[in-house]
Design a protein around this motif. Structure first.
Motif, PDB file in Angstrom:
ATOM      1  N   SER A   1       5.042 -51.934  96.045  1.00  0.00           N
ATOM      2  CA  SER A   1       6.260 -52.744  95.933  1.00  0.00           C
ATOM      3  C   SER A   1       6.073 -53.869  94.938  1.00  0.00           C
ATOM      4  N   GLU A   2       7.198 -54.363  94.479  1.00  0.00           N
ATOM      5  CA  GLU A   2       7.263 -55.596  93.693  1.00  0.00           C
ATOM      6  C   GLU A   2       8.401 -56.402  94.278  1.00  0.00           C
ATOM      7  N   CYS A   3       8.200 -57.706  94.345  1.00  0.00           N
ATOM      8  CA  CYS A   3       9.192 -58.546  94.997  1.00  0.00           C
ATOM      9  C   CYS A   3       9.238 -59.916  94.325  1.00  0.00           C
ATOM     10  N   ALA A   4      10.444 -60.356  94.008  1.00  0.00           N
ATOM     11  CA  ALA A   4      10.633 -61.701  93.455  1.00  0.00           C
ATOM     12  C   ALA A   4      12.108 -62.063  93.517  1.00  0.00           C
ATOM     13  N   ASP A   5      12.379 -63.321  93.773  1.00  0.00           N
ATOM     14  CA  ASP A   5      13.730 -63.874  93.730  1.00  0.00           C
ATOM     15  C   ASP A   5      14.725 -63.089  94.581  1.00  0.00           C
ATOM     16  N   GLY A   6      14.303 -62.684  95.773  1.00  0.00           N
ATOM     17  CA  GLY A   6      15.214 -62.004  96.681  1.00  0.00           C
ATOM     18  C   GLY A   6      15.468 -60.543  96.376  1.00  0.00           C
TER      19      GLY A   6
ATOM     20  N   TRP B   1      27.202 -63.242 109.026  1.00  0.00           N
ATOM     21  CA  TRP B   1      26.087 -62.539 108.416  1.00  0.00           C
ATOM     22  C   TRP B   1      24.993 -63.531 108.073  1.00  0.00           C
ATOM     23  N   VAL B   2      23.730 -63.142 108.294  1.00  0.00           N
ATOM     24  CA  VAL B   2      22.574 -63.999 108.058  1.00  0.00           C
ATOM     25  C   VAL B   2      21.611 -63.264 107.134  1.00  0.00           C
ATOM     26  N   SER B   3      21.019 -64.007 106.208  1.00  0.00           N
ATOM     27  CA  SER B   3      20.012 -63.434 105.317  1.00  0.00           C
ATOM     28  C   SER B   3      18.626 -63.697 105.875  1.00  0.00           C
ATOM     29  N   ALA B   4      17.910 -62.629 106.201  1.00  0.00           N
ATOM     30  CA  ALA B   4      16.555 -62.777 106.740  1.00  0.00           C
ATOM     31  C   ALA B   4      15.624 -63.410 105.724  1.00  0.00           C
ATOM     32  N   MET B   5      15.714 -62.996 104.466  1.00  0.00           N
ATOM     33  CA  MET B   5      14.814 -63.518 103.432  1.00  0.00           C
ATOM     34  C   MET B   5      15.080 -64.985 103.148  1.00  0.00           C
ATOM     35  N   ALA B   6      16.356 -65.395 103.124  1.00  0.00           N
ATOM     36  CA  ALA B   6      16.676 -66.798 102.864  1.00  0.00           C
ATOM     37  C   ALA B   6      16.091 -67.687 103.956  1.00  0.00           C
ATOM     38  N   GLY B   7      15.995 -67.150 105.172  1.00  0.00           N
ATOM     39  CA  GLY B   7      15.421 -67.900 106.280  1.00  0.00           C
ATOM     40  C   GLY B   7      13.912 -67.777 106.370  1.00  0.00           C
TER      41      GLY B   7
ATOM     42  N   VAL C   1       5.208 -54.760 105.834  1.00  0.00           N
ATOM     43  CA  VAL C   1       5.956 -56.013 105.973  1.00  0.00           C
ATOM     44  C   VAL C   1       6.197 -56.574 104.586  1.00  0.00           C
ATOM     45  N   LEU C   2       7.438 -56.955 104.316  1.00  0.00           N
ATOM     46  CA  LEU C   2       7.830 -57.471 103.009  1.00  0.00           C
ATOM     47  C   LEU C   2       8.419 -58.863 103.172  1.00  0.00           C
ATOM     48  N   SER C   3       7.988 -59.786 102.322  1.00  0.00           N
ATOM     49  CA  SER C   3       8.549 -61.137 102.300  1.00  0.00           C
ATOM     50  C   SER C   3       8.840 -61.511 100.860  1.00  0.00           C
ATOM     51  N   CYS C   4      10.088 -61.796 100.575  1.00  0.00           N
ATOM     52  CA  CYS C   4      10.496 -62.143  99.195  1.00  0.00           C
ATOM     53  C   CYS C   4      10.926 -63.586  99.128  1.00  0.00           C
ATOM     54  N   GLY C   5      10.246 -64.449  99.802  1.00  0.00           N
ATOM     55  CA  GLY C   5      10.642 -65.851  99.860  1.00  0.00           C
ATOM     56  C   GLY C   5      10.428 -66.610  98.567  1.00  0.00           C
ATOM     57  N   GLY C   6      10.930 -66.091  97.454  1.00  0.00           N
ATOM     58  CA  GLY C   6      10.887 -66.794  96.193  1.00  0.00           C
ATOM     59  C   GLY C   6       9.716 -66.476  95.299  1.00  0.00           C
TER      60      GLY C   6
END
Length: 130
Positions: free
Chosen positions: A15-20, A91-97, A117-122
């Protein structure tokens, strides 16, 4: 489950993850003697949901010749991190939280080959296998 005359293996999860936004990729190998098609499916789960239900967020039909491989990539963005919170009525954003999201991949919801498990918190963060 669909009828097939060959065997498929899923591997090389990444995976790659950035900025949501995130991409989740895998390699599908046809280990059988005949060509065929399979449909990898991607599910996400949110720890804050009780019970923590899996939600289908992507699927792709892929044709793979006998003895060959194919790469499959799923693109996820902000809408894929959302779930409806009944207590808030919104609606709630899991990543924003800052919530971690469970990602599962398989050829059906009953036969998931991989969980992470993936976390894209910025910032970029790879999937960690469970």
């Amino acid at each position: 489950f669909g009828l097939t005359y060959t065997n498929f293996e899923f591997s090389n999860f990444r995976s790659e993850c950035a900025d949501g936004r995130a991409t989740v990729s895998l390699t599908v190998a046809n280990s059988g003697a005949r060509g065929g098609a399979t449909v990898p499916q991607l599910y996400v789960g949110f720890a804050s949901l009780k019970p923590a239900l899996r939600q289908l967020r992507g699927f792709q039909k892929v044709q793979v010749a006998a003895g060959k491989t194919a790469d499959v990539t799923f693109a996820l963005d902000e809408k894929d991190w959302r779930y409806y919170d009944e207590s808030l009525g919104n609606w709630v954003s899991a990543m924003a939280g800052g919530e971690e999201v469970t990602v599962s991949i398989g050829d059906s919801s009953a036969d998931l080959k991989w969980h992470g498990v993936l976390s894209c918190g910025g910032s970029a963060m790879p999937i960690s296998p469970l």
